[in-house]
Design an enzyme around this catalytic site. Structure first.
Site, PDB file in Angstrom:
ATOM      1  N   HIS A  16       0.841  -1.200   0.000  1.00 13.41           N
ATOM      2  CA  HIS A  16       0.000   0.000   0.000  1.00 13.41           C
ATOM      3  C   HIS A  16       0.873   1.246   0.000  1.00 13.41           C
ATOM      4  O   HIS A  16       2.085   1.173   0.148  1.00 13.41           O
ATOM      5  CB  HIS A  16      -0.956   0.015   1.210  1.00 13.41           C
ATOM      6  CG  HIS A  16      -0.315   0.239   2.548  1.00 13.41           C
ATOM      7  ND1 HIS A  16      -1.041   0.446   3.705  1.00 13.41           N
ATOM      8  CD2 HIS A  16       0.977   0.277   2.925  1.00 13.41           C
ATOM      9  CE1 HIS A  16      -0.213   0.607   4.721  1.00 13.41           C
ATOM     10  NE2 HIS A  16       1.014   0.505   4.282  1.00 13.41           N
ATOM     11  N   CYS A  35       5.450   6.849   4.016  1.00 17.25           N
ATOM     12  CA  CYS A  35       4.319   6.047   3.521  1.00 17.25           C
ATOM     13  C   CYS A  35       3.735   6.632   2.241  1.00 17.25           C
ATOM     14  O   CYS A  35       2.865   6.028   1.619  1.00 17.25           O
ATOM     15  CB  CYS A  35       3.215   5.959   4.579  1.00 17.25           C
ATOM     16  SG  CYS A  35       3.769   5.213   6.098  1.00 17.25           S
ATOM     17  N   HIS A  41       4.844   0.202  -0.497  1.00 19.05           N
ATOM     18  CA  HIS A  41       5.686  -0.646   0.353  1.00 19.05           C
ATOM     19  C   HIS A  41       4.750  -1.697   0.946  1.00 19.05           C
ATOM     20  O   HIS A  41       3.529  -1.590   0.805  1.00 19.05           O
ATOM     21  CB  HIS A  41       6.367   0.180   1.452  1.00 19.05           C
ATOM     22  CG  HIS A  41       5.401   0.822   2.387  1.00 19.05           C
ATOM     23  ND1 HIS A  41       4.727   1.979   2.085  1.00 19.05           N
ATOM     24  CD2 HIS A  41       4.949   0.448   3.606  1.00 19.05           C
ATOM     25  CE1 HIS A  41       3.922   2.299   3.079  1.00 19.05           C
ATOM     26  NE2 HIS A  41       4.027   1.384   4.018  1.00 19.05           N
ATOM     27  N   HIS A  43       3.659  -4.976   3.953  1.00 15.05           N
ATOM     28  CA  HIS A  43       3.708  -5.488   5.329  1.00 15.05           C
ATOM     29  C   HIS A  43       3.261  -6.949   5.350  1.00 15.05           C
ATOM     30  O   HIS A  43       2.480  -7.379   4.496  1.00 15.05           O
ATOM     31  CB  HIS A  43       2.759  -4.701   6.243  1.00 15.05           C
ATOM     32  CG  HIS A  43       3.105  -3.261   6.371  1.00 15.05           C
ATOM     33  ND1 HIS A  43       4.173  -2.817   7.108  1.00 15.05           N
ATOM     34  CD2 HIS A  43       2.530  -2.152   5.840  1.00 15.05           C
ATOM     35  CE1 HIS A  43       4.236  -1.499   7.037  1.00 15.05           C
ATOM     36  NE2 HIS A  43       3.251  -1.069   6.266  1.00 15.05           N
ATOM     37  N   ASP A  81      -4.607 -11.067   0.407  1.00 13.04           N
ATOM     38  CA  ASP A  81      -3.232 -11.592   0.420  1.00 13.04           C
ATOM     39  C   ASP A  81      -2.531 -11.412  -0.933  1.00 13.04           C
ATOM     40  O   ASP A  81      -3.093 -11.742  -1.979  1.00 13.04           O
ATOM     41  CB  ASP A  81      -3.256 -13.084   0.798  1.00 13.04           C
ATOM     42  CG  ASP A  81      -1.855 -13.610   1.085  1.00 13.04           C
ATOM     43  OD1 ASP A  81      -1.018 -12.835   1.584  1.00 13.04           O
ATOM     44  OD2 ASP A  81      -1.611 -14.794   0.797  1.00 13.04           O
ATOM     45  N   HIS A  82      -1.337 -10.866  -0.886  1.00 17.27           N
ATOM     46  CA  HIS A  82      -0.524 -10.590  -2.078  1.00 17.27           C
ATOM     47  C   HIS A  82      -1.240  -9.663  -3.061  1.00 17.27           C
ATOM     48  O   HIS A  82      -1.212  -9.872  -4.275  1.00 17.27           O
ATOM     49  CB  HIS A  82      -0.065 -11.896  -2.742  1.00 17.27           C
ATOM     50  CG  HIS A  82       1.054 -12.540  -1.978  1.00 17.27           C
ATOM     51  ND1 HIS A  82       0.866 -13.142  -0.756  1.00 17.27           N
ATOM     52  CD2 HIS A  82       2.379 -12.622  -2.231  1.00 17.27           C
ATOM     53  CE1 HIS A  82       2.026 -13.586  -0.303  1.00 17.27           C
ATOM     54  NE2 HIS A  82       2.969 -13.275  -1.164  1.00 17.27           N
ATOM     55  N   GLU A 127       0.033  -4.297  11.883  1.00 16.39           N
ATOM     56  CA  GLU A 127       0.838  -3.956  10.708  1.00 16.39           C
ATOM     57  C   GLU A 127       2.258  -4.492  10.922  1.00 16.39           C
ATOM     58  O   GLU A 127       2.937  -4.938  10.020  1.00 16.39           O
ATOM     59  CB  GLU A 127       0.863  -2.440  10.526  1.00 16.39           C
ATOM     60  CG  GLU A 127       1.522  -1.994   9.255  1.00 16.39           C
ATOM     61  CD  GLU A 127       1.529  -0.484   9.115  1.00 16.39           C
ATOM     62  OE1 GLU A 127       0.535   0.060   8.611  1.00 16.39           O
ATOM     63  OE2 GLU A 127       2.515   0.149   9.524  1.00 16.39           O
TER      64      GLU A 127
END
Lengths: 139, 138
Positions: A16, A35, A41, A43, A81-82, A127
């Site tokens: 994100h 950010c 980037h 997490h 996810d991903h 996070e």
């Protein structure tokens, strides 16, 4: 009847970045700091879902864990996810994908999906080890 | 929708549990090893929880950089690698982690205005932790 809380954990990885098109580039950098990097980037998020309810006398369960796992996978993990939260998740077309908003989005995705006597109590999203957001559905 | 955000910070400090209102013998009985006159230290982990509805334009309850900045200046810079007993706020109070929780909650509540302070939780060791959420909390 005694109320018991049950928490199930799951992990997902997503990318994100924080950017509000209504702000100037300078404001975006000042408010969102690193950010705001337009390339994004990522997490490894940890999700904890807590349900509450009476213990069923026959099964001894508040809720079948396998069923909770399947619902979490179907409604949340398979979706997030991903993925890139900004580009691929409808909630974040207009909203900034902060951990707070992510917890709210996950609550809304899970709400009403549980069967039987258990109710959604809390959604907590880590996070990283040092930062988490949680919601209890309070409007 | 209301959300809660918890941030974790670390600091190390020393302390000695000793109350002037008790005799030497009573102090040893009540505080045990923690009454050792030379003190001892902990790696404390502090969790600060703020709450509110995320602002539509930022998605945030409050800017994490503001909370980090405040905690660094007002708490970590003062407490990290220091001796709690030598601090003004613990001259009259035994620096138990209960009292430390209440004190750090007070500092945040009084001086951090960007979000509602919901709770302060301090882990003294992996085996024990303390929480304070204000006088009117359940």
């Amino acid at each position: 009847m005694k109320t018991v809380y049950l928490t199930r954990k799951a992990e997902f990885s997503a990318s994100h970045f924080y950017h509000n098109p209504k702000f100037t580039p300078e404001e975006n950098r000042r408010i969102f700091g690193k950010c705001n990097n337009p390339h994004g980037h990522g997490h490894n998020y940890t999700l904890e879902v807590t349900v509450r309810g009476p213990v069923n006398e026959q099964s001894g369960f508040v809720m079948d864990l396998k069923q909770l796992k399947d619902i979490m996978n179907r409604e949340v993990i398979d979706v997030l996810d991903h993925r890139h939260l900004n580009y691929e998740i409808p909630e974040f077309k207009e909203q900034i994908p902060t951990t707070e908003n992510l917890a709210i989005a996950i609550w809304r995705r899970l709400q009403g999906k549980l069967d039987g006597g258990a109710r959604l109590y809390r959604v907590r999203v880590y996070e990283n080890d040092d930062l988490f957001a949680e919601v209890y559905g309070e409007e | 929708m209301k959300a809660y955000l918890t941030r974790r910070y670390k600091f190390s400090a020393s302390h000695r549990l000793h109350s002037e209102s008790m005799s030497e013998q009573e102090n040893r009985k009540v505080y045990g090893k923690c009454n050792n006159p030379y003190g001892h230290g902990h790696n404390y982990v502090m969790e600060v929880t703020v709450s509110g509805t995320p602002a539509p334009e930022t998605g945030m309850i409050c800017n994490l950089a503001d909370l980090d900045g405040f905690v660094n200046t007002e708490i970590l810079d003062q407490y990290h690698d220091d001796n709690l007993n030598c601090m003004e706020q613990f001259r009259q109070k035994v620096p138990t982690t209960e009292n430390l929780c209440v004190e750090l909650h007070r500092v945040l509540q009084e001086k951090f205005s960007a979000a509602k302070i919901e709770r302060v939780r301090i882990q003294e060791t992996m085996m024990n932790s303390f929480e304070y959420a204000g006088e009117n909390s359940v």
